[in-house]
Write a protein that holds these residues in place. Sequence first.
Motif, PDB file in Angstrom:
ATOM      1  N   ARG A 146       0.831  -1.209   0.000  1.00 14.74           N
ATOM      2  CA  ARG A 146       0.000   0.000   0.000  1.00 14.74           C
ATOM      3  C   ARG A 146       0.867   1.261   0.000  1.00 14.74           C
ATOM      4  NH1 ARG A 146      -2.433  -1.268   4.098  1.00 14.74           N
ATOM      5  NH2 ARG A 146      -1.291  -0.077   5.667  1.00 14.74           N
ATOM      6  N   GLU A 147       1.950   1.242   0.773  1.00 17.38           N
ATOM      7  CA  GLU A 147       2.826   2.408   0.871  1.00 17.38           C
ATOM      8  C   GLU A 147       3.817   2.486  -0.282  1.00 17.38           C
ATOM      9  OE1 GLU A 147       4.677   1.868   4.616  1.00 17.38           O
ATOM     10  OE2 GLU A 147       2.886   2.361   5.798  1.00 17.38           O
ATOM     11  N   GLY A 148       4.011   1.374  -0.988  1.00 16.74           N
ATOM     12  CA  GLY A 148       4.988   1.357  -2.072  1.00 16.74           C
ATOM     13  C   GLY A 148       6.411   1.436  -1.571  1.00 16.74           C
ATOM     14  N   THR A 149       6.672   0.834  -0.414  1.00 15.93           N
ATOM     15  CA  THR A 149       8.019   0.881   0.169  1.00 15.93           C
ATOM     16  C   THR A 149       8.659  -0.497   0.143  1.00 15.93           C
ATOM     17  OG1 THR A 149       7.071   0.535   2.381  1.00 15.93           O
ATOM     18  CG2 THR A 149       7.477   2.813   1.688  1.00 15.93           C
ATOM     19  N   PRO A 150       9.987  -0.546  -0.054  1.00 10.19           N
ATOM     20  CA  PRO A 150      10.679  -1.840  -0.080  1.00 10.19           C
ATOM     21  C   PRO A 150      10.845  -2.407   1.329  1.00 10.19           C
ATOM     22  CG  PRO A 150      12.255  -0.064  -0.333  1.00 10.19           C
ATOM     23  CD  PRO A 150      10.885   0.578  -0.335  1.00 10.19           C
ATOM     24  N   LEU A 151      11.179  -3.672   1.386  1.00  9.34           N
ATOM     25  CA  LEU A 151      11.367  -4.361   2.656  1.00  9.34           C
ATOM     26  C   LEU A 151      12.491  -5.371   2.488  1.00  9.34           C
ATOM     27  CD1 LEU A 151      10.332  -5.095   5.560  1.00  9.34           C
ATOM     28  CD2 LEU A 151       8.850  -6.783   4.445  1.00  9.34           C
ATOM     29  N   LEU A 152      13.457  -5.344   3.393  1.00  9.13           N
ATOM     30  CA  LEU A 152      14.545  -6.310   3.371  1.00  9.13           C
ATOM     31  C   LEU A 152      14.191  -7.463   4.297  1.00  9.13           C
ATOM     32  CD1 LEU A 152      17.733  -4.046   3.492  1.00  9.13           C
ATOM     33  CD2 LEU A 152      16.770  -5.241   1.536  1.00  9.13           C
ATOM     34  N   VAL A 153      14.147  -8.665   3.746  1.00 15.40           N
ATOM     35  CA  VAL A 153      13.797  -9.859   4.519  1.00 15.40           C
ATOM     36  C   VAL A 153      15.049 -10.714   4.673  1.00 15.40           C
ATOM     37  CG1 VAL A 153      12.304 -11.872   4.675  1.00 15.40           C
ATOM     38  CG2 VAL A 153      11.470  -9.785   3.559  1.00 15.40           C
ATOM     39  N   GLU A 154      15.471 -10.926   5.894  1.00 14.72           N
ATOM     40  CA  GLU A 154      16.680 -11.702   6.160  1.00 14.72           C
ATOM     41  C   GLU A 154      16.320 -13.114   6.609  1.00 14.72           C
ATOM     42  OE1 GLU A 154      18.340  -9.114   9.124  1.00 14.72           O
ATOM     43  OE2 GLU A 154      19.578  -8.071   7.641  1.00 14.72           O
ATOM     44  N   GLY A 155      17.240 -14.040   6.413  1.00 14.52           N
ATOM     45  CA  GLY A 155      17.035 -15.400   6.870  1.00 14.52           C
ATOM     46  C   GLY A 155      16.229 -16.265   5.929  1.00 14.52           C
ATOM     47  N   THR A 156      16.006 -15.812   4.696  1.00 16.35           N
ATOM     48  CA  THR A 156      15.192 -16.589   3.758  1.00 16.35           C
ATOM     49  C   THR A 156      15.913 -17.849   3.294  1.00 16.35           C
ATOM     50  OG1 THR A 156      14.190 -14.537   2.980  1.00 16.35           O
ATOM     51  CG2 THR A 156      13.864 -16.469   1.625  1.00 16.35           C
ATOM     52  N   LEU A 157      17.204 -17.755   3.049  1.00 15.15           N
ATOM     53  CA  LEU A 157      17.957 -18.908   2.562  1.00 15.15           C
ATOM     54  C   LEU A 157      18.142 -19.981   3.628  1.00 15.15           C
ATOM     55  CD1 LEU A 157      20.774 -17.427   0.292  1.00 15.15           C
ATOM     56  CD2 LEU A 157      19.022 -19.047  -0.381  1.00 15.15           C
ATOM     57  N   GLY A 158      18.236 -19.575   4.871  1.00 16.21           N
ATOM     58  CA  GLY A 158      18.440 -20.547   5.937  1.00 16.21           C
ATOM     59  C   GLY A 158      19.722 -21.326   5.731  1.00 16.21           C
ATOM     60  N   ALA A 159      19.652 -22.649   5.852  1.00 14.15           N
ATOM     61  CA  ALA A 159      20.829 -23.500   5.721  1.00 14.15           C
ATOM     62  C   ALA A 159      21.401 -23.458   4.307  1.00 14.15           C
ATOM     63  CB  ALA A 159      20.484 -24.937   6.093  1.00 14.15           C
ATOM     64  N   LEU A 160      20.573 -23.073   3.308  1.00 16.87           N
ATOM     65  CA  LEU A 160      21.057 -23.025   1.922  1.00 16.87           C
ATOM     66  C   LEU A 160      22.084 -21.921   1.713  1.00 16.87           C
ATOM     67  CD1 LEU A 160      17.746 -23.597  -0.058  1.00 16.87           C
ATOM     68  CD2 LEU A 160      19.613 -25.218   0.271  1.00 16.87           C
ATOM     69  N   ALA A 161      22.172 -20.987   2.661  1.00 16.00           N
ATOM     70  CA  ALA A 161      23.155 -19.907   2.540  1.00 16.00           C
ATOM     71  C   ALA A 161      24.582 -20.449   2.554  1.00 16.00           C
ATOM     72  CB  ALA A 161      22.968 -18.900   3.669  1.00 16.00           C
ATOM     73  N   ARG A 162      24.763 -21.666   3.081  1.00 23.86           N
ATOM     74  CA  ARG A 162      26.108 -22.253   3.146  1.00 23.86           C
ATOM     75  C   ARG A 162      26.516 -22.920   1.838  1.00 23.86           C
ATOM     76  NH1 ARG A 162      24.081 -23.601   8.376  1.00 23.86           N
ATOM     77  NH2 ARG A 162      23.467 -25.688   7.669  1.00 23.86           N
ATOM     78  N   GLU A 163      25.580 -23.038   0.901  1.00 24.99           N
ATOM     79  CA  GLU A 163      25.921 -23.641  -0.387  1.00 24.99           C
ATOM     80  C   GLU A 163      26.711 -22.657  -1.249  1.00 24.99           C
ATOM     81  OE1 GLU A 163      23.072 -25.690  -2.632  1.00 24.99           O
ATOM     82  OE2 GLU A 163      22.200 -26.775  -0.933  1.00 24.99           O
ATOM     83  N   ASP A 164      27.345 -23.189  -2.297  1.00 22.37           N
ATOM     84  CA  ASP A 164      28.137 -22.364  -3.214  1.00 22.37           C
ATOM     85  C   ASP A 164      27.214 -21.701  -4.231  1.00 22.37           C
ATOM     86  OD1 ASP A 164      29.968 -21.164  -4.849  1.00 22.37           O
ATOM     87  OD2 ASP A 164      30.690 -23.030  -5.768  1.00 22.37           O
ATOM     88  N   TRP A 165      26.926 -20.402  -4.001  1.00 21.45           N
ATOM     89  CA  TRP A 165      26.090 -19.661  -4.941  1.00 21.45           C
ATOM     90  C   TRP A 165      26.935 -18.684  -5.758  1.00 21.45           C
ATOM     91  CZ3 TRP A 165      21.729 -21.793  -5.890  1.00 21.45           C
ATOM     92  CH2 TRP A 165      21.000 -22.442  -4.880  1.00 21.45           C
ATOM     93  N   GLY A 166      28.257 -18.905  -5.766  1.00 21.19           N
ATOM     94  CA  GLY A 166      29.122 -18.088  -6.605  1.00 21.19           C
ATOM     95  C   GLY A 166      28.934 -18.431  -8.070  1.00 21.19           C
ATOM     96  N   LEU A 167      29.769 -17.850  -8.916  1.00 21.10           N
ATOM     97  CA  LEU A 167      29.607 -18.018 -10.363  1.00 21.10           C
ATOM     98  C   LEU A 167      29.661 -19.487 -10.773  1.00 21.10           C
ATOM     99  CD1 LEU A 167      29.301 -16.671 -13.119  1.00 21.10           C
ATOM    100  CD2 LEU A 167      31.791 -16.455 -13.208  1.00 21.10           C
TER     101      LEU A 167
END
Length: 206
Positions: A43-64
């Motif tokens: 409604r306000e048209g404002t962004p929101l940063l959501v942390e913790g979405t990846l969870g354990a997957l953050a430890r995987e290799d998401w580089g090139l």
Amino acid sequence: TRRRGAPPPPPLRPLCLVPRTGRAVERIHATQLSPRVFARHQREGTPLLVEGTLGALAREDWGLSGFAAAVGAHLPLTCRIHGGDGYATSPDRWTGRKHMRSTVTTTAPLFADSIRSGIAASNDCYVQSDVASSRAGAVLAPLFDAVGEACGLRMHALYGPLVNAWWGPAGHTEPLHIDVTDGTLLQLSGEKEVLVFPPSHWRALR
């Protein structure tokens, strides 16, 4: 230009998702997402940063290399070629609805090689493709699924998550545009600077 005596357009005050602007963007943990939170920001048209979405997957290799391997060599990807001098032309002289010279079909390993060699940067190449059928898509789809369910998205409930990959060399800049749907930007690797203008300024941006 504007007519003599006409009031000036409102000043543009962009919201930038980087701390150097001095204006903080609200941050919450993924467990705090709810339809009420989503509705307020929509409604306000404002962004929101959501942390913790990846969870354990953050430890995987998401580089090139890791991401290219997860997408695989079987999936055709659309590569947009903007040209190294693509922004040398004033925006008021751009033609068509998309600012690109041409498109070619590539694969994740080939595009990763073009980034390493510098060819993608010199020609300002950028890939946008649906990767839902790849191993990367299979891993990421449940994350988007969880975000959609937590936000109570109606279209998501009907069609499920869409997993589009946007990736390219450092320094690529997308021209000013508007997305026709709400989206979740999941940053897997590198950094992205996002410049967001409030909906109230749409006339001044025409």
